[in-house]
Motif scaffolding. Sequence first.
Motif, mmCIF file in Angstrom:
data_model
loop_
_atom_site.group_PDB
_atom_site.id
_atom_site.type_symbol
_atom_site.label_atom_id
_atom_site.label_comp_id
_atom_site.label_asym_id
_atom_site.label_seq_id
_atom_site.Cartn_x
_atom_site.Cartn_y
_atom_site.Cartn_z
ATOM 1 N N GLU A 67 -6.970 -2.065 1.616
ATOM 2 C CA GLU A 67 -7.229 -1.104 2.683
ATOM 3 C C GLU A 67 -5.976 -0.275 2.943
ATOM 4 O O GLU A 67 -4.909 -0.822 3.218
ATOM 5 N N PRO A 68 -6.100 1.065 2.855
ATOM 6 C CA PRO A 68 -4.937 1.894 3.149
ATOM 7 C C PRO A 68 -4.549 1.779 4.622
ATOM 8 O O PRO A 68 -5.408 1.799 5.500
ATOM 9 N N VAL A 69 -3.248 1.621 4.861
ATOM 10 C CA VAL A 69 -2.703 1.570 6.217
ATOM 11 C C VAL A 69 -1.472 2.465 6.201
ATOM 12 O O VAL A 69 -0.388 2.032 5.792
ATOM 13 N N GLU A 126 3.952 -2.177 0.569
ATOM 14 C CA GLU A 126 4.417 -0.820 0.811
ATOM 15 C C GLU A 126 4.144 0.129 -0.350
ATOM 16 O O GLU A 126 5.056 0.656 -0.971
ATOM 17 N N CYS A 127 2.858 0.305 -0.653
ATOM 18 C CA CYS A 127 2.428 1.332 -1.597
ATOM 19 C C CYS A 127 0.951 1.597 -1.345
ATOM 20 O O CYS A 127 0.274 0.791 -0.713
ATOM 21 N N ALA A 128 0.473 2.719 -1.825
ATOM 22 C CA ALA A 128 -0.923 3.095 -1.632
ATOM 23 C C ALA A 128 -1.833 2.251 -2.529
ATOM 24 O O ALA A 128 -1.396 1.758 -3.578
ATOM 25 N N PRO A 129 -3.109 2.089 -2.135
ATOM 26 C CA PRO A 129 -4.046 1.344 -2.981
ATOM 27 C C PRO A 129 -4.109 1.888 -4.414
ATOM 28 O O PRO A 129 -4.236 1.116 -5.360
ATOM 29 N N GLU A 130 -3.987 3.196 -4.574
ATOM 30 C CA GLU A 130 -4.027 3.807 -5.905
ATOM 31 C C GLU A 130 -2.851 3.367 -6.772
ATOM 32 O O GLU A 130 -2.935 3.393 -7.997
ATOM 33 N N GLU A 131 -1.736 2.980 -6.138
ATOM 34 C CA GLU A 131 -0.578 2.470 -6.871
ATOM 35 C C GLU A 131 -0.689 0.964 -7.112
ATOM 36 O O GLU A 131 -0.207 0.458 -8.126
ATOM 37 N N LEU A 132 -1.314 0.266 -6.187
ATOM 38 C CA LEU A 132 -1.424 -1.189 -6.260
ATOM 39 C C LEU A 132 -2.540 -1.646 -7.203
ATOM 40 O O LEU A 132 -2.363 -2.579 -7.986
ATOM 41 N N PHE A 133 -3.675 -0.989 -7.147
ATOM 42 C CA PHE A 133 -4.855 -1.442 -7.877
ATOM 43 C C PHE A 133 -4.633 -1.550 -9.387
ATOM 44 O O PHE A 133 -5.108 -2.512 -10.002
ATOM 45 N N PRO A 134 -3.918 -0.619 -10.031
ATOM 46 C CA PRO A 134 -3.713 -0.747 -11.480
ATOM 47 C C PRO A 134 -3.041 -2.063 -11.902
ATOM 48 O O PRO A 134 -3.284 -2.556 -13.003
ATOM 49 N N TRP A 187 -17.060 -20.491 -6.763
ATOM 50 C CA TRP A 187 -15.804 -19.787 -6.503
ATOM 51 C C TRP A 187 -16.111 -18.299 -6.549
ATOM 52 O O TRP A 187 -16.484 -17.757 -7.581
ATOM 53 N N ARG A 188 -16.025 -17.649 -5.421
ATOM 54 C CA ARG A 188 -16.234 -16.212 -5.315
ATOM 55 C C ARG A 188 -15.046 -15.640 -4.544
ATOM 56 O O ARG A 188 -14.801 -16.034 -3.408
ATOM 57 N N HIS A 189 -14.296 -14.723 -5.189
ATOM 58 C CA HIS A 189 -13.028 -14.233 -4.646
ATOM 59 C C HIS A 189 -13.088 -12.716 -4.517
ATOM 60 O O HIS A 189 -13.090 -12.001 -5.502
ATOM 61 N N LEU A 190 -13.139 -12.244 -3.274
ATOM 62 C CA LEU A 190 -13.105 -10.817 -2.980
ATOM 63 C C LEU A 190 -11.664 -10.400 -2.746
ATOM 64 O O LEU A 190 -10.963 -10.989 -1.913
ATOM 65 N N GLU A 196 -14.562 -1.849 -7.921
ATOM 66 C CA GLU A 196 -14.601 -0.580 -7.200
ATOM 67 C C GLU A 196 -13.187 -0.092 -6.913
ATOM 68 O O GLU A 196 -12.705 -0.180 -5.779
ATOM 69 N N PRO A 197 -12.494 0.412 -7.942
ATOM 70 C CA PRO A 197 -11.131 0.899 -7.745
ATOM 71 C C PRO A 197 -11.102 2.083 -6.782
ATOM 72 O O PRO A 197 -12.012 2.890 -6.814
ATOM 73 N N PRO A 198 -10.111 2.196 -5.953
ATOM 74 C CA PRO A 198 -8.991 1.285 -5.741
ATOM 75 C C PRO A 198 -9.181 0.389 -4.521
ATOM 76 O O PRO A 198 -8.212 -0.091 -3.950
ATOM 77 N N LEU A 199 -10.431 0.160 -4.115
ATOM 78 C CA LEU A 199 -10.668 -0.511 -2.837
ATOM 79 C C LEU A 199 -11.012 -1.994 -2.919
ATOM 80 O O LEU A 199 -10.678 -2.742 -2.009
ATOM 81 N N ARG A 200 -11.672 -2.431 -3.985
ATOM 82 C CA ARG A 200 -12.023 -3.848 -4.015
ATOM 83 C C ARG A 200 -12.533 -4.267 -5.382
ATOM 84 O O ARG A 200 -12.961 -3.450 -6.182
#
Length: 151
Positions: A100-102, A13-21, A93-96, A76-80
Amino acid sequence: MKTHHLHAELKIECAPEELFPFFSDPHNLEAITPPWLHFRIESASTERITAGTEIDYRLRVRGVPMRWRSRIAVWEPPLRFVDEQVIGPYRLWRHLHSFEPVGRATLARDWVEYAALGGPLVQRWLLAPDLARIFAYRSRALSEHFRVQSG
């Protein structure tokens, strides 16, 4: 080389811009890694994670001490972002990590492609259950952290 895949997702429950940091600080990895892995960062090539950052850490898998080095291959902040094992227990080992904003929330997804030594029995009885348990812990830790932060 036979590869396997793991997928996990969690709505936070937060926007990607808040989560990514949160993911930009390598020391937050310790907060979302299960204590039974005894995960400890030894060094990071940069203070904040970015493309090319390498992180060295130690952990214990089923009591066996291991060293692991990851490199951030995509940032690629804040998406991946993508981390790849450089040194560690896996052949691949490759981890993406994608965000995604919802609405006002974020659907955080993990896609892992991995390969290891051993055959189908190792995958079925050791790797798959261990990884499922680790990612379940990670989901709970992220949920608790962001519930407190946004609540």
